[in-house]
Motif scaffolding. Structure first.
Motif, PDB file in Angstrom:
ATOM      1  N   ARG A   1      63.983  28.099  24.790  1.00 23.04           N
ATOM      2  CA  ARG A   1      63.998  29.045  23.664  1.00 23.04           C
ATOM      3  C   ARG A   1      62.942  30.139  23.838  1.00 23.04           C
ATOM      4  O   ARG A   1      61.904  29.921  24.447  1.00 23.04           O
ATOM      5  N   ALA A   2      63.208  31.283  23.260  1.00 21.02           N
ATOM      6  CA  ALA A   2      62.310  32.428  23.369  1.00 21.02           C
ATOM      7  C   ALA A   2      60.944  32.166  22.758  1.00 21.02           C
ATOM      8  O   ALA A   2      59.957  32.814  23.123  1.00 21.02           O
ATOM      9  N   ASP A   3      60.834  31.197  21.839  1.00 23.94           N
ATOM     10  CA  ASP A   3      59.539  30.909  21.212  1.00 23.94           C
ATOM     11  C   ASP A   3      58.674  29.971  22.054  1.00 23.94           C
ATOM     12  O   ASP A   3      57.587  29.591  21.639  1.00 23.94           O
ATOM     13  N   GLY A   4      59.143  29.595  23.246  1.00 20.36           N
ATOM     14  CA  GLY A   4      58.337  28.776  24.144  1.00 20.36           C
ATOM     15  C   GLY A   4      58.702  27.307  24.171  1.00 20.36           C
ATOM     16  O   GLY A   4      58.064  26.528  24.868  1.00 20.36           O
ATOM     17  N   ARG A   5      59.742  26.924  23.462  1.00 21.76           N
ATOM     18  CA  ARG A   5      60.205  25.538  23.535  1.00 21.76           C
ATOM     19  C   ARG A   5      61.125  25.379  24.741  1.00 21.76           C
ATOM     20  O   ARG A   5      62.017  26.192  24.952  1.00 21.76           O
ATOM     21  N   ILE A   6      60.863  24.334  25.490  1.00 17.36           N
ATOM     22  CA  ILE A   6      61.648  24.024  26.680  1.00 17.36           C
ATOM     23  C   ILE A   6      62.048  22.564  26.566  1.00 17.36           C
ATOM     24  O   ILE A   6      61.258  21.678  26.869  1.00 17.36           O
ATOM     25  N   GLY A   7      63.250  22.309  26.069  1.00 21.53           N
ATOM     26  CA  GLY A   7      63.638  20.925  25.796  1.00 21.53           C
ATOM     27  C   GLY A   7      62.624  20.312  24.837  1.00 21.53           C
ATOM     28  O   GLY A   7      62.321  20.890  23.797  1.00 21.53           O
ATOM     29  N   PRO A   8      62.043  19.166  25.198  1.00 18.26           N
ATOM     30  CA  PRO A   8      61.082  18.503  24.322  1.00 18.26           C
ATOM     31  C   PRO A   8      59.673  19.093  24.418  1.00 18.26           C
ATOM     32  O   PRO A   8      58.781  18.693  23.681  1.00 18.26           O
ATOM     33  N   PHE A   9      59.471  20.031  25.335  1.00 13.70           N
ATOM     34  CA  PHE A   9      58.136  20.587  25.582  1.00 13.70           C
ATOM     35  C   PHE A   9      57.968  21.940  24.898  1.00 13.70           C
ATOM     36  O   PHE A   9      58.926  22.588  24.505  1.00 13.70           O
TER      37      PHE A   9
END
Length: 175
Positions: free
Chosen positions: A30-38
């Protein structure tokens, strides 16, 4: 005993889909910095290791003006010619950067590695840019003072998803 096995199977069913390269689930970048569970600037190295396991290799990342490494990158192989990398900033102790050539990761708008770059540009509502160090164009998902989130293309197809956060350990960014 049967209850314990059922409980364990249930836990594995919850944990396995969020692991990066070793499982079959799709992970959203996601553009807000979420990468899967991270999450960029929130997730620790210990948390990456807990979900991803032992990396296939670890590299120290240096800035030319400093003697000590700025961070380290944990590399996970996800198939032939496929790799996912999580970089940890030594100063913050947090996830700072992410890069993958795995088609398991997908943007919020459905773009993924292997997709035609033209289709990804349409989905991301952007145009290919030649701004960067690599040979192919970049599709900017987010590019501002503190965040660089791009899809890179080669031969007309998306070949990487890259997210560099506010505390990126890559001193040149994407040039």
């Amino acid at each position: 005993m049967v209850k314990r096995i059922a409980l364990l199977a249930g836990l594995l069913g919850v944990v396995a889909p969020i692991a990066g390269c070793g499982s079959n689930g799709t992970l959203i970048v996601r553009a807000d910095g979420r990468i899967g569970p991270f999450r960029i600037d929130v997730t620790t190295k210990a948390q990456v290791l807990a979900l991803e396991g032992k990396p296939d290799r670890v590299e120290e990342d240096f800035v030319p003006t400093r003697k000590h490494p700025a961070g380290q990158t944990l590399y996970y192989e996800c198939g032939r010619g496929c790799e996912t990398a999580y970089s940890i900033n030594n100063g913050t102790g947090m996830l700072s950067d992410f890069e993958t050539s795995s088609s398991r990761f997908v943007t919020e708008r459905g773009s993924r590695v292997g997709m035609r770059a033209e289709e990804a540009a349409r989905r991301e509502r952007t145009k290919p840019w030649n701004q960067g160090c690599g040979p192919g164009p970049y599709l900017h998902v987010r590019w501002d003072l503190h965040h660089i989130f791009v899809l890179t293309a080669w031969g007309g197809k998306v070949d990487h998803i890259i997210y560099l956060g506010p505390h990126s350990i890559y001193y040149e960014g994407l040039c």
